[in-house]
Write a protein that holds these residues in place. Structure first.
Motif, PDB file in Angstrom:
ATOM      1  N   ASP A  49       0.819  -1.214   0.000  1.00 26.91           N
ATOM      2  CA  ASP A  49       0.000   0.000   0.000  1.00 26.91           C
ATOM      3  C   ASP A  49       0.852   1.262   0.000  1.00 26.91           C
ATOM      4  O   ASP A  49       0.407   2.324   0.444  1.00 26.91           O
ATOM      5  N   ASN A  50       2.052   1.171  -0.533  1.00 29.74           N
ATOM      6  CA  ASN A  50       2.998   2.274  -0.562  1.00 29.74           C
ATOM      7  C   ASN A  50       2.427   3.444  -1.378  1.00 29.74           C
ATOM      8  O   ASN A  50       2.178   3.321  -2.570  1.00 29.74           O
ATOM      9  N   ALA A  51       2.272   4.587  -0.733  1.00 33.25           N
ATOM     10  CA  ALA A  51       1.726   5.774  -1.407  1.00 33.25           C
ATOM     11  C   ALA A  51       2.721   6.386  -2.388  1.00 33.25           C
ATOM     12  O   ALA A  51       2.347   7.251  -3.180  1.00 33.25           O
ATOM     13  N   LEU A  52       3.973   5.937  -2.355  1.00 34.36           N
ATOM     14  CA  LEU A  52       5.005   6.491  -3.237  1.00 34.36           C
ATOM     15  C   LEU A  52       5.118   5.747  -4.562  1.00 34.36           C
ATOM     16  O   LEU A  52       5.921   6.116  -5.414  1.00 34.36           O
ATOM     17  N   ARG A  53       4.323   4.716  -4.755  1.00 39.46           N
ATOM     18  CA  ARG A  53       4.451   3.884  -5.956  1.00 39.46           C
ATOM     19  C   ARG A  53       4.207   4.630  -7.258  1.00 39.46           C
ATOM     20  O   ARG A  53       4.542   4.129  -8.323  1.00 39.46           O
ATOM     21  N   SER A  54       3.663   5.810  -7.175  1.00 39.48           N
ATOM     22  CA  SER A  54       3.465   6.587  -8.404  1.00 39.48           C
ATOM     23  C   SER A  54       4.815   6.996  -9.014  1.00 39.48           C
ATOM     24  O   SER A  54       4.880   7.379 -10.177  1.00 39.48           O
ATOM     25  N   ARG A  55       5.876   6.881  -8.237  1.00 43.86           N
ATOM     26  CA  ARG A  55       7.227   7.203  -8.724  1.00 43.86           C
ATOM     27  C   ARG A  55       7.844   6.062  -9.529  1.00 43.86           C
ATOM     28  O   ARG A  55       8.891   6.236 -10.142  1.00 43.86           O
ATOM     29  N   ALA A  56       7.229   4.919  -9.508  1.00 36.59           N
ATOM     30  CA  ALA A  56       7.806   3.733 -10.141  1.00 36.59           C
ATOM     31  C   ALA A  56       8.068   3.952 -11.631  1.00 36.59           C
ATOM     32  O   ALA A  56       7.300   4.628 -12.316  1.00 36.59           O
ATOM     33  N   ILE A  57       9.162   3.372 -12.089  1.00 45.56           N
ATOM     34  CA  ILE A  57       9.509   3.381 -13.508  1.00 45.56           C
ATOM     35  C   ILE A  57       9.399   1.946 -13.999  1.00 45.56           C
ATOM     36  O   ILE A  57      10.114   1.065 -13.509  1.00 45.56           O
ATOM     37  N   THR A  58       8.509   1.714 -14.940  1.00 45.04           N
ATOM     38  CA  THR A  58       8.261   0.347 -15.415  1.00 45.04           C
ATOM     39  C   THR A  58       8.715   0.126 -16.859  1.00 45.04           C
ATOM     40  O   THR A  58       8.450  -0.929 -17.421  1.00 45.04           O
ATOM     41  N   ASP A  59       9.408   1.083 -17.407  1.00 39.26           N
ATOM     42  CA  ASP A  59       9.884   1.004 -18.788  1.00 39.26           C
ATOM     43  C   ASP A  59      11.251   0.311 -18.824  1.00 39.26           C
ATOM     44  O   ASP A  59      12.227   0.830 -18.265  1.00 39.26           O
ATOM     45  N   PRO A  60      11.359  -0.860 -19.478  1.00 47.90           N
ATOM     46  CA  PRO A  60      12.639  -1.572 -19.546  1.00 47.90           C
ATOM     47  C   PRO A  60      13.783  -0.750 -20.143  1.00 47.90           C
ATOM     48  O   PRO A  60      14.936  -0.935 -19.758  1.00 47.90           O
ATOM     49  N   THR A  61      13.463   0.162 -21.049  1.00 51.60           N
ATOM     50  CA  THR A  61      14.504   1.019 -21.604  1.00 51.60           C
ATOM     51  C   THR A  61      15.098   1.908 -20.520  1.00 51.60           C
ATOM     52  O   THR A  61      16.323   2.085 -20.443  1.00 51.60           O
ATOM     53  N   MET A  62      14.271   2.436 -19.650  1.00 50.34           N
ATOM     54  CA  MET A  62      14.745   3.283 -18.561  1.00 50.34           C
ATOM     55  C   MET A  62      15.532   2.467 -17.530  1.00 50.34           C
ATOM     56  O   MET A  62      16.480   2.969 -16.931  1.00 50.34           O
ATOM     57  N   TRP A  63      15.142   1.210 -17.316  1.00 51.95           N
ATOM     58  CA  TRP A  63      15.914   0.343 -16.418  1.00 51.95           C
ATOM     59  C   TRP A  63      17.330   0.179 -16.967  1.00 51.95           C
ATOM     60  O   TRP A  63      18.302   0.266 -16.229  1.00 51.95           O
ATOM     61  N   ALA A  64      17.431  -0.069 -18.271  1.00 51.69           N
ATOM     62  CA  ALA A  64      18.739  -0.256 -18.902  1.00 51.69           C
ATOM     63  C   ALA A  64      19.564   1.034 -18.846  1.00 51.69           C
ATOM     64  O   ALA A  64      20.757   1.005 -18.551  1.00 51.69           O
ATOM     65  N   PHE A 114      31.085   8.724  -4.056  1.00 44.72           N
ATOM     66  CA  PHE A 114      30.110   9.189  -3.072  1.00 44.72           C
ATOM     67  C   PHE A 114      28.795   9.556  -3.750  1.00 44.72           C
ATOM     68  O   PHE A 114      27.719   9.196  -3.266  1.00 44.72           O
ATOM     69  N   LEU A 115      28.893  10.250  -4.881  1.00 46.45           N
ATOM     70  CA  LEU A 115      27.668  10.605  -5.614  1.00 46.45           C
ATOM     71  C   LEU A 115      26.913   9.356  -6.054  1.00 46.45           C
ATOM     72  O   LEU A 115      25.681   9.315  -5.994  1.00 46.45           O
ATOM     73  N   LEU A 116      27.654   8.338  -6.492  1.00 45.25           N
ATOM     74  CA  LEU A 116      27.018   7.096  -6.920  1.00 45.25           C
ATOM     75  C   LEU A 116      26.385   6.357  -5.744  1.00 45.25           C
ATOM     76  O   LEU A 116      25.188   6.076  -5.747  1.00 45.25           O
ATOM     77  N   TRP A 117      27.209   6.015  -4.737  1.00 44.49           N
ATOM     78  CA  TRP A 117      26.725   5.117  -3.695  1.00 44.49           C
ATOM     79  C   TRP A 117      25.894   5.816  -2.623  1.00 44.49           C
ATOM     80  O   TRP A 117      25.007   5.195  -2.048  1.00 44.49           O
ATOM     81  N   PHE A 118      26.128   7.089  -2.359  1.00 42.39           N
ATOM     82  CA  PHE A 118      25.235   7.804  -1.449  1.00 42.39           C
ATOM     83  C   PHE A 118      24.097   8.442  -2.231  1.00 42.39           C
ATOM     84  O   PHE A 118      22.933   8.198  -1.956  1.00 42.39           O
ATOM     85  N   GLY A 119      24.460   9.270  -3.217  1.00 42.25           N
ATOM     86  CA  GLY A 119      23.426   9.954  -3.988  1.00 42.25           C
ATOM     87  C   GLY A 119      22.520   9.003  -4.745  1.00 42.25           C
ATOM     88  O   GLY A 119      21.293   9.123  -4.707  1.00 42.25           O
ATOM     89  N   VAL A 124      18.454   8.350  -4.122  1.00 44.06           N
ATOM     90  CA  VAL A 124      17.516   8.014  -5.205  1.00 44.06           C
ATOM     91  C   VAL A 124      16.883   6.634  -4.969  1.00 44.06           C
ATOM     92  O   VAL A 124      15.668   6.511  -4.895  1.00 44.06           O
ATOM     93  N   GLY A 125      17.718   5.602  -4.864  1.00 48.17           N
ATOM     94  CA  GLY A 125      17.176   4.258  -4.684  1.00 48.17           C
ATOM     95  C   GLY A 125      16.499   4.067  -3.349  1.00 48.17           C
ATOM     96  O   GLY A 125      15.368   3.584  -3.269  1.00 48.17           O
TER      97      GLY A 125
END
Length: 162
Positions: A49-64, A114-119, A124-125
């Protein structure tokens, strides 16, 4: 002190090796971590019931695209740190000002990592895509170990040299 400089070079070289090994692993075993990115971005293992799920990206191109951005950042981190280790090694017996100037790529490499693993992984993640809610696809602890190690190396490397 020469031994301190030598340890600084070794620590930077080790962090470079780590980042480059992570890069290589992601290229050789692409599908394993691609699945991680896919599940994180699609938010399919967060609370139901996560209210943040509207942020989800379901496009395989964007995953890549996201995954290739991670791999590129890992590679850039590793390469900058490798250049930093090489430059420090070349300046081992040089005057303090020369050794200090050689630290530039270490700072750049740590900054990128730091930008990768923290940011990327924590901000983001972890928060934007609510990775912290996933029991299976949560990379926050690993990312924490990575960026804290980088920061510790940077703090040590930036200590004044004689």
């Amino acid at each position: 002190m020469f031994s301190t400089r030598l340890v600084k070079v070794a620590m930077v070289a080790a962090t470079a090796a780590f980042a480059l090994l992570v890069t290589g692993n992601n290229l050789v075993d692409y599908d394993s971590n691609y699945a991680f990115v896919r599940h994180t971005l699609s938010m399919d293992t967060t609370f139901p019931d996560n209210a943040l799920r509207s942020r989800a990206i379901t496009d395989p191109t964007m995953w890549a695209v996201g995954y290739w951005a991670i791999i590129a950042a890992e590679a850039a981190t590793g390469l900058a740190l490798a250049v930093g280790a090489f430059r420090l090694a070349a300046a081992l017996r040089a005057p303090a000002a020369t050794f200090k100037a050689a630290k530039q790529y270490v700072v750049i490499g740590v900054g990128l990592g730091f930008l990768l693993w923290f940011g990327g992984f924590m901000v983001v993640g972890g928060e934007w895509f609510a990775m912290w809610q996933s029991k299976v696809w949560n990379g926050q602890q690993a990312a924490f170990r990575f960026y804290i190690t980088l920061l510790a190396v940077l703090i040590f490397v930036n200590q004044p040299d004689e």
